[in-house]
Design a protein around this motif. Structure first.
Motif, mmCIF file in Angstrom:
data_model
loop_
_atom_site.group_PDB
_atom_site.id
_atom_site.type_symbol
_atom_site.label_atom_id
_atom_site.label_comp_id
_atom_site.label_asym_id
_atom_site.label_seq_id
_atom_site.Cartn_x
_atom_site.Cartn_y
_atom_site.Cartn_z
ATOM 1 N N HIS A 14 0.716 -1.281 -0.003
ATOM 2 C CA HIS A 14 0.045 -0.038 0.125
ATOM 3 C C HIS A 14 0.938 1.321 0.151
ATOM 4 N N THR A 70 0.009 3.011 7.136
ATOM 5 C CA THR A 70 -0.232 1.940 6.265
ATOM 6 C C THR A 70 0.500 0.558 7.017
ATOM 7 N N ARG A 72 1.180 -2.822 8.684
ATOM 8 C CA ARG A 72 0.676 -4.191 8.533
ATOM 9 C C ARG A 72 -0.136 -4.573 9.801
ATOM 10 N N HIS A 77 -1.661 1.025 14.861
ATOM 11 C CA HIS A 77 -2.112 2.076 14.432
ATOM 12 C C HIS A 77 -2.517 3.259 15.184
ATOM 13 N N ASP A 94 -4.980 2.558 7.320
ATOM 14 C CA ASP A 94 -5.489 1.067 6.522
ATOM 15 C C ASP A 94 -6.112 0.170 7.378
ATOM 16 N N LYS A 95 -6.580 -0.979 6.954
ATOM 17 C CA LYS A 95 -7.006 -1.992 7.502
ATOM 18 C C LYS A 95 -5.939 -2.816 8.304
ATOM 19 N N GLY A 120 -10.090 5.468 5.383
ATOM 20 C CA GLY A 120 -9.402 4.157 5.322
ATOM 21 C C GLY A 120 -10.107 3.135 5.379
ATOM 22 N N SER A 122 -10.761 -0.952 4.973
ATOM 23 C CA SER A 122 -10.489 -2.028 3.723
ATOM 24 C C SER A 122 -10.852 -1.271 2.409
ATOM 25 N N SER A 123 -9.884 -1.388 1.351
ATOM 26 C CA SER A 123 -10.142 -0.826 -0.081
ATOM 27 C C SER A 123 -11.478 -1.746 -0.582
ATOM 28 N N PHE A 238 -7.589 0.494 -4.868
ATOM 29 C CA PHE A 238 -6.392 1.381 -3.907
ATOM 30 C C PHE A 238 -6.340 2.759 -4.441
ATOM 31 N N ASP A 241 -9.153 4.457 -2.650
ATOM 32 C CA ASP A 241 -8.544 4.757 -1.303
ATOM 33 C C ASP A 241 -7.893 6.158 -1.363
#
Length: 288
Positions: A14, A70, A72, A77, A94-95, A120, A122-123, A238, A241
């Motif tokens: 991402h 972003t 992982r 976050h 991000d997710k 943000g 999930s895309s 994406f 997003d």
């Protein structure tokens, strides 16, 4: 005036994808730094895109107009976001938004109190079939909804928070099409896969987390038929997003309210409780 942002957590595709969009965008924000707890990931982006590497995730706080988070690991976050929750800033997270219900609430309440817009999650919610099925459900196309089925990958042994690493994709597809707030969930593990029953007031939706696979599918069943199929989770998602974040960074409206943004965290935690207890679990209600 050019906006200035940082990208925090760049271990996945991402961060690089967003940097590529920024490079292609003639009126894009300036990325003044990237950070990762995995230094090699940040160094690779610095070499390819000529962006500075930050020594700490909070190093640019107070000096930028926003942050794209972003990482992982969803458990990072809130820590990454917190120093950048200041009036006038804009955030992308991000997710999964977080892995903790308490952190999700604290995050949303702080964002709301400071008037900081955020986007943000999930895309997958931007995928064209997901959007069409959502519109059909809202319009009652084919009659009332009587159920549905969604499938997505799962990486339960991921070092990035295990189940939570990919879980928001399926949860968000279900919630986008069928409604943000299922009342209860039941969950069953078998062969590394997890089947979830999302219980809404008038129907159920079945979700299949298929371990180690790459396929995404979504189906809506109505009174008069069944529609849906394989999903195309790719560049269109994406880019949507990125455009959503660019929109709020430059003063546009927030696309998803704070409560809807964090709702998947509560669904994911209900699924975990259902797996742990072997019994159906309510989805916790909350107020931002």
């Amino acid at each position: 005036m050019k906006k200035r942002i940082v990208i925090l957590g760049c271990e996945n595709s991402h961060a690089e994808t967003f940097l590529r969009y920024i490079r292609e965008d003639g009126d894009a924000p300036d990325v003044v730094g990237v950070y990762s707890d995995e230094p090699a990931a940040a160094a690779a982006l610095a070499k390819k895109y000529g962006v500075p590497v930050l020594g700490r995730p909070d190093e640019a706080a107070g000096r930028v107009d926003g942050a794209m988070i972003t990482a992982r690991s969803g458990s990072l976050h809130y820590r990454y976001a917190a120093p950048y929750i200041t009036p006038g800033a804009a955030l992308f997270i991000d997710k999964p938004i977080t892995v903790s219900e308490e952190e999700a609430l604290t995050l949303a309440r702080r964002l709301s109190a400071a008037g900081v817009p955020v986007t943000g999650g999930s895309s997958c919610r931007y995928e064209r079939t997901v959007r069409r099925l959502k519109a059909d459900a809202a319009a009652g196309t084919g009659g009332r909804t009587v159920g549905g089925y969604v499938r997505s990958p799962l990486y339960p042994d991921s070092r990035y928070d295990g189940f939570f690493f990919y879980a928001q994709h399926l949860a968000e597809i279900v919630m986008e099409i069928f409604g943000r707030y299922p009342e209860r969930v039941a969950a069953y593990g078998n062969g590394g896969n997890v089947t979830v029953v999302f219980r809404y007031a008038a129907y159920d939706v079945t979700g299949l987390y298929a371990a180690g696979t790459d396929g995404y599918y979504a189906v809506r069943a109505s009174e008069k038929g069944t529609d849906g199929g394989a999903l195309d989770i790719g560049d269109d998602c994406f880019r949507a997003d990125y455009e959503a974040y660019r929109g709020i960074l430059y003063g546009g409206g927030q696309p998803v309210p704070y409560d809807d943004l964090i709702a998947p965290v509560f669904v994911m935690n209900a699924i975990v409780r259902a797996l742990q207890t072997g019994s159906e679990q309510p989805v916790r209600r909350f107020t931002v």
